[in-house]
Design a protein around this motif. Structure first.
Motif, short mmCIF file in Angstrom:
data_model
loop_
_atom_site.label_atom_id
_atom_site.label_comp_id
_atom_site.label_asym_id
_atom_site.label_seq_id
_atom_site.Cartn_x
_atom_site.Cartn_y
_atom_site.Cartn_z
N LEU A 164 -0.72 106.51 76.10
CA LEU A 164 -1.23 106.46 74.90
C LEU A 164 -0.52 105.11 74.14
O LEU A 164 -1.19 104.52 73.35
CB LEU A 164 -0.18 107.62 74.18
CG LEU A 164 -0.57 107.95 72.54
CD1 LEU A 164 -1.89 108.55 72.51
CD2 LEU A 164 0.38 109.04 72.37
N LEU A 179 6.14 109.91 71.82
CA LEU A 179 5.68 111.16 71.94
C LEU A 179 6.39 112.10 72.34
O LEU A 179 7.48 112.06 73.07
CB LEU A 179 4.76 110.92 73.23
CG LEU A 179 3.81 112.36 73.61
CD1 LEU A 179 2.97 112.65 72.71
CD2 LEU A 179 3.26 112.14 75.14
N GLY A 203 1.49 110.82 79.88
CA GLY A 203 0.57 110.68 78.34
C GLY A 203 1.17 109.75 77.49
O GLY A 203 0.44 109.13 76.74
N CYS A 244 -6.32 106.61 69.25
CA CYS A 244 -4.85 106.59 69.20
C CYS A 244 -4.21 105.38 69.78
O CYS A 244 -3.59 104.84 69.22
CB CYS A 244 -4.19 107.92 70.01
SG CYS A 244 -4.69 109.53 69.29
N VAL A 262 -1.67 115.05 74.97
CA VAL A 262 -2.23 113.62 75.03
C VAL A 262 -3.16 114.11 75.90
O VAL A 262 -4.34 113.59 75.98
CB VAL A 262 -1.38 112.58 75.33
CG1 VAL A 262 -2.21 111.21 75.70
CG2 VAL A 262 -0.30 112.44 74.42
N LEU A 313 -8.65 109.55 72.33
CA LEU A 313 -7.49 108.95 73.04
C LEU A 313 -7.53 107.45 72.71
O LEU A 313 -6.54 106.64 72.37
CB LEU A 313 -7.67 109.20 74.59
CG LEU A 313 -6.32 108.38 75.38
CD1 LEU A 313 -5.04 108.86 74.89
CD2 LEU A 313 -6.69 108.64 76.90
N LEU A 324 -6.60 115.40 74.92
CA LEU A 324 -7.43 114.66 74.00
C LEU A 324 -8.77 114.12 74.64
O LEU A 324 -8.86 113.53 75.76
CB LEU A 324 -6.65 113.14 73.52
CG LEU A 324 -5.60 113.31 72.72
CD1 LEU A 324 -4.89 112.08 72.30
CD2 LEU A 324 -6.04 114.17 71.47
#
Ligand code: GLA
Length: 727
Positions: free
Chosen positions: A346, A321, A342, A603, A592, A600, A595
Motif C-alpha cells: 500500500l 494499516l 499489504g 490507494c 489490502v 489498490l 483489493l
C-alpha cells in the motif's frame, strides 16, 4: 476556648497582609483580548471585564466601576462558598473545625514571562479567618489568544480540611444573550451538536463516568455572545477542561444577566481531604475568545494545541494499516505477515496490530477474556511480537501495537492474582462494561503494573514505533481497596494515577507516537492530548458520518491529531472514504490483499498524494466553507501559512434528487494578489476531471467569486489542490 485562641492566631498571621490591600486592577492580556480583574473595597477579587482589548490600557482601571452594585458578589473571580457570596461557588471547603464558610481576599499578584509569547499571572488570595490560601493561575499564550486557568489550594490549618468543590476557573461574561453550543453522543455517534440560548439559572454539562468520561459528551463547548456566532463573525468563547475524568461545567445566567462559567473537575462524590500543608492543584480550564467568529477561534485553538499541547504537534505522523476491521480477533502469524506485506504494498509507514494478540490461559479470542494478561498468545504468535517487528522492518514498514492497560477481564489471570487491584464494590454484584472492569490506578502498585506493561513492550521490542492506547469501560461500582477510608478521592486519584503513568512513559519515550482511543472518542481532551500525538474520533468510520463527526471535532482539535481510517463501513465509494480520511492523519483498516487491482493502485496513488499535501492539512489553517448540517455538501479548506498552497475537500452529504452544490464555493484565507493554479487531485482512475482542473485564478477571484467543485451524485467527493504560481 482553644478554638478561639487558635483563630486569634490565624487572624494575626493572615490579616496583616490583607489590611494592606488597596484597590487593584489586574488586566490579563492576549493579542486581541482582555480579562480584567479588580479588587473591591474589601479586597475581594472580581471580574470587571472580559472581551476584546481596550485601545487605551488606562481604561482597564475604570472597569471596576462597571458593576451594578459596588459589591457585586456575582462577579467573583473565584466564588467562595458559605460566607457572603450566595451564588454557585467555584470553591467550597469544610475546615478542620467543621466550619464550612470561606471568604477569599486579595493578597498579591505577579506576572512572569515564561518564554516569548507565554506569561503566567498568579494571584494569591487568603481567607481572613481560616488558614487557607488559594492561588489563581492564568497562563497566557498571547499570539494565540488562549488562556489556561487553574487554581492551587493550600491547607495551612492544623488539621485536615475537605475540599467540597474545587473548580479550575470561574469566568464572568456580559452580553445581551448567550448561546451555548454543546455536544452529546454515545458509542459511534460522537460530537452531536446542539445550540441553544441560555436562560436564567444554571445549565450543567458534566460526566460521572470516571474513565471513558466523554462517552455521552465531552467537556468542549462554545458560547456565543448576543447571537450564535458564524464562521467569520460574532463573539465566541471556546472552553474545555483539561481533565480525562469526571468534569463539570456550570453555565449560569445570573440575576444581573451576566454569564458565569464555573468549570473544572466534577465534585460529584469527590470531597477531597487535604492534610496540613498539603496542596491541591486543579487541572487547567483552557479557553480562547474571538470577536471574529468560530473559524478564527478554532484556528487560534489549533495553533496553541500544535505549539504547546499535543505531543509533537509540529512533527511528523505515520500513515498506517490497522488489522482490526479485517481480522478482529481472528488472526495468526501468517495472517499478520500477509497484512504487513499489504502495508508495504500500500505504501503506508506502519502496520498497527490491534486487539487479540495476548492472553494464554484466557486467550483474547473475543472481548470476554484476556485483558490484563499482556503476554503474547503462543498459539497465534508462536514467535512473539518480536518476529513481527522484525518482519515489518525487513519490509521497510514500522510496527505498532494496541493496548488497553487500564482494564481487566474477570476471565484473566490478573483478576485472580490481584483481586484487590480491581475497581468494584466488595459487597455488590460486579457489573461489566464490554465484559471488563477497570484497574485501580489510584493504587501506586497498579500504576507500576501499567507502566511496566508499556515499558517491557518497548524493552522487548526496541523497534516498536507506535502505540494505540484504548480504554473501553466506564467505572461502575467505584471503590478502591487501596484508598481505604478516603474513597471520595477515588475519581480524582484515578486520573492523577493515569497521568502519573503517562508522565513516566513520556519521560522515557518522549516522542513515540501514541493514539488516544477510548472505544472512539470517549476520552478526547487536552489533558490527555498532552501525552498523545493523535486521537481516534470514533469507531464509526462510515465516511458520511465521519464528515459530520470530524467537522465538529475540527472546531477544537487540529487535523494533525485526528486519526482517520479508511474502512469498509458505509456505502460510499473508496474514493469518498479516502478523501474523508485524508482530512487528518490518514490510515487504512481494510484487507489490502482482497483489493481489486484498480482499487489498490488508487490507494497507492492516494498515499503518494497525501504525502505531498499532508503538511498543509496538518499545519495549515482550516476554513469551514460549507456546513454539512445546512447544505447538501460539506467543504473544508486548508491553507498553509505562506498562503501559497491549499487543499479543498468537498463531500456530498445528501442523497436526494439533484443534491449537490449549485453555487461556487467561495474560498478564504488566500492571498488576493497571487495567482493560484487549481488541480483536481485524487481522481479515481478513468474518472474525468471537473471543469476547474488546470485553471488559474487570482486569490481575489477565488475568495469573491469562488470555484465550482461540481459535487453531485456522480462526483460525490472532490479534492482540489491549489498552488500559487511564481510571479
Ligand atoms: C475499541 C477501539 C477499536 C478497536 C477495539 C478492539 O473499540 O475503539 O478501534 O481497537 O476496541 O477491541
Amino acid at each position: 476556648m482553644n478554638r478561639y485562641l487558635h483563630r486569634a492566631t490565624i487572624l494575626a498571621i493572615f490579616l496583616a497582609p490583607l489590611a494592606a490591600a488597596t484597590q487593584t486592577t489586574i488586566p490579563i492580556l492576549t493579542a486581541h483580548n482582555a480579562l480584567v480583574l479588580h479588587t473591591d473595597a474589601s479586597g475581594r477579587l472580581l471580574t470587571s471585564y472580559m472581551g476584546e482589548r481596550l485601545a487605551d490600557t488606562k481604561d482597564y482601571g475604570q472597569t471596576g466601576a462597571s458593576y451594578r452594585n459596588a459589591e457585586d458578589i456575582l462577579s467573583s473571580a473565584y466564588t467562595p462558598a458559605g460566607s457572603t457570596s450566595l451564588a454557585e461557588p467555584a470553591i467550597a471547603i469544610t475546615h478542620a473545625d467543621g466550619n464550612r464558610s470561606l471568604d477569599l481576599r486579595y493578597v498579591s499578584h505577579s506576572t512572569s514571562v515564561e518564554k516569548n509569547n507565554v506569561s503566567l499571572t498568579t494571584i494569591t488570595l487568603k481567607d481572613p479567618v481560616y488558614a487557607v490560601e488559594v492561588t489563581l493561575f492564568y497562563k497566557v499564550f498571547a499570539n494565540e489568544d488562549v488562556v489556561e486557568q487553574w487554581s492551587r489550594i493550600v491547607n495551612h490549618e492544623k488539621g485536615n480540611i475537605v475540599l467540597d468543590k474545587y473548580a479550575s476557573a470561574n469566568l464572568c461574561l456580559r452580553a445581551g444573550s448567550y448561546w451555548l453550543r454543546q455536544y452529546h453522543g454515545d458509542w459511534a455517534r460522537e460530537m452531536q451538536p446542539e445550540e441553544t440560548r441560555l436562560t436564567h439559572g444554571i445549565k450543567t454539562i458534566d460526566t460521572k463516568l470516571g474513565t471513558r468520561a466523554d462517552l455521552f459528551g465531552p467537556s468542549v463547548f462554545m458560547v456565543s455572545l448576543d447571537k450564535p456566532a458564524g464562521e467569520d463573525e460574532g463573539s465566541v468563547l471556546y472552553g474545555s477542561v483539561e481533565w480525562s475524568g469526571n468534569f463539570r461545567i456550570d453555565l449560569e445566567v445570573d440575576p444581573n444577566d451576566q454569564l458565569r462559567i464555573i468549570a473544572g473537575i466534577n465534585n460529584y462524590a469527590s470531597p477531597y481531604v487535604l492534610s496540613p500543608n498539603e496542596t491541591f492543584t486543579t487541572p487547567a480550564f483552557v479557553y480562547t475568545f474571538s470577536s471574529t467568529g468560530k473559524g478564527d477561534a478554532s484556528r487560534r485553538m489549533h495553533r496553541w494545541a500544535r505549539d504547546y499541547k499535543i505531543v509533537d504537534g509540529r512533527g511528523n505522523r505515520l500513515t498506517l494499516l490497522n488489522n482490526w476491521e479485517s481480522t478482529y480477533f481472528g488472526f495468526n502469524e501468517d495472517t499478520l505477515r500477509g497484512l504487513i506485506k499489504g502495508a508495504k504494498n500500500l505504501g503506508v509507514d506502519l502496520f498497527l496490530l490491534d486487539d487479540g494478540w495476548f492472553g494464554n490461559k484466557y486467550p483474547r479470542n473475543d472481548d470476554h477474556a484476556g485483558l490484563g494478561d499482556w503476554q503474547e498468545n503462543r498459539r497465534k504468535l508462536p514467535n512473539g511480537i518480536k518476529a513481527l517487528v522484525k518482519e515489518a522492518q525487513q519490509d521497510g514498514v514500522k510496527f505498532g501495537i494496541w493496548v488497553e492497560p487500564e482494564m481487566v477481564n474477570p476471565r484473566s489471570e490478573l483478576y485472580f492474582r490481584h483481586p484487590d487491584w480491581v475497581v468494584k464494590q466488595p459487597a455488590r454484584e460486579e457489573k461489566y462494561y464490554r465484559n471488563q472492569l477497570v484497574l485501580d490506578l489510584a493504587n501506586p502498585a497498579v500504576q507500576d503494573f501499567v507502566y511496566n506493561i508499556i515499558d517491557s513492550l518497548f524493552i522487548k521490542n526496541p523497534g516498536l514505533a507506535y502505540l494505540k492506547w484504548d480504554c473501553n469501560a466506564v467505572i461502575y461500582n467505584a471503590y478502591s481497596v487501596y484508598l481505604k477510608d478516603r474513597q471520595s478521592q477515588f475519581y480524582v486519584d484515578y486520573v492523577r494515577g493515569l497521568y502519573h503513568v503517562l508522565d513516566r512513559i513520556r519521560a522515557k519515550y518522549p516522542t513515540v507516537p501514541m493514539m488516544l482511543c477510548s472505544g472512539g472518542g470517549g476520552r478526547v481532551d487536552y489533558g490527555a492530548l498532552s501525552y498523545f500525538t493523535e486521537y481516534w474520533p470514533s469507531d464509526n468510520t462510515d465516511p458520511l458520518e465521519r464528515v459530520f463527526i470530524q467537522w465538529e471535532y475540527s472546531y477544537f482539535y487540529p487535523a494533525i491529531a485526528s486519526a482517520n481510517h479508511v474502512t469498509n463501513w458505509g456505502h460510499q465509494p473508496l474514493k469518498f472514504r479516502i478523501d474523508v480520511a485524508m482530512m487528518g492523519k490518514l490510515g487504512f483498516d481494510i484487507p489490502v490483499g482482497k483489493l481489486p487491482a484498480t482499487d489498490l493502485a488508487f490507494c497507492q496513488g492516494a498515499l503518494k498524494l497525501y504525502n505531498e499535501i499532508k503538511p498543509v492539512i496538518w499545519q495549515g489553517d482550516v476554513y469551514r466553507l460549507a456546513d454539512p448540517y445546512k447544505a447538501d455538501c460539506a467543504s473544508i479548506l486548508y491553507v498553509d501559512s505562506a498562503r501559497s498552497s491549499a487543499v479543498l475537500f468537498n463531500y456530498l452529504v445528501n442523497n436526494r434528487y439533484d443534491a449537490g452544490n449549485k453555487l461556487p464555493v467561495r474560498l478564504k484565507g488566500l492571498d488576493p494578489a497571487r495567482q493560484y493554479r487549481v488541480q483536481e487531485v485524487n481522481r479515481y482512475p478513468g474518472a474525468p476531471a471537473g471543469r476547474e482542473d488546470g485553471k488559474l485564478y487570482s486569490g481575489d477571484y477565488l475568495m469573491k467569486v469562488g470555484l465550482d467543485p461540481q459535487v453531485h451524485a456522480d462526483r460525490s467527493s472532490v479534492v482540489l489542490q491549489l498552488k500559487t504560481i511564481p510571479g
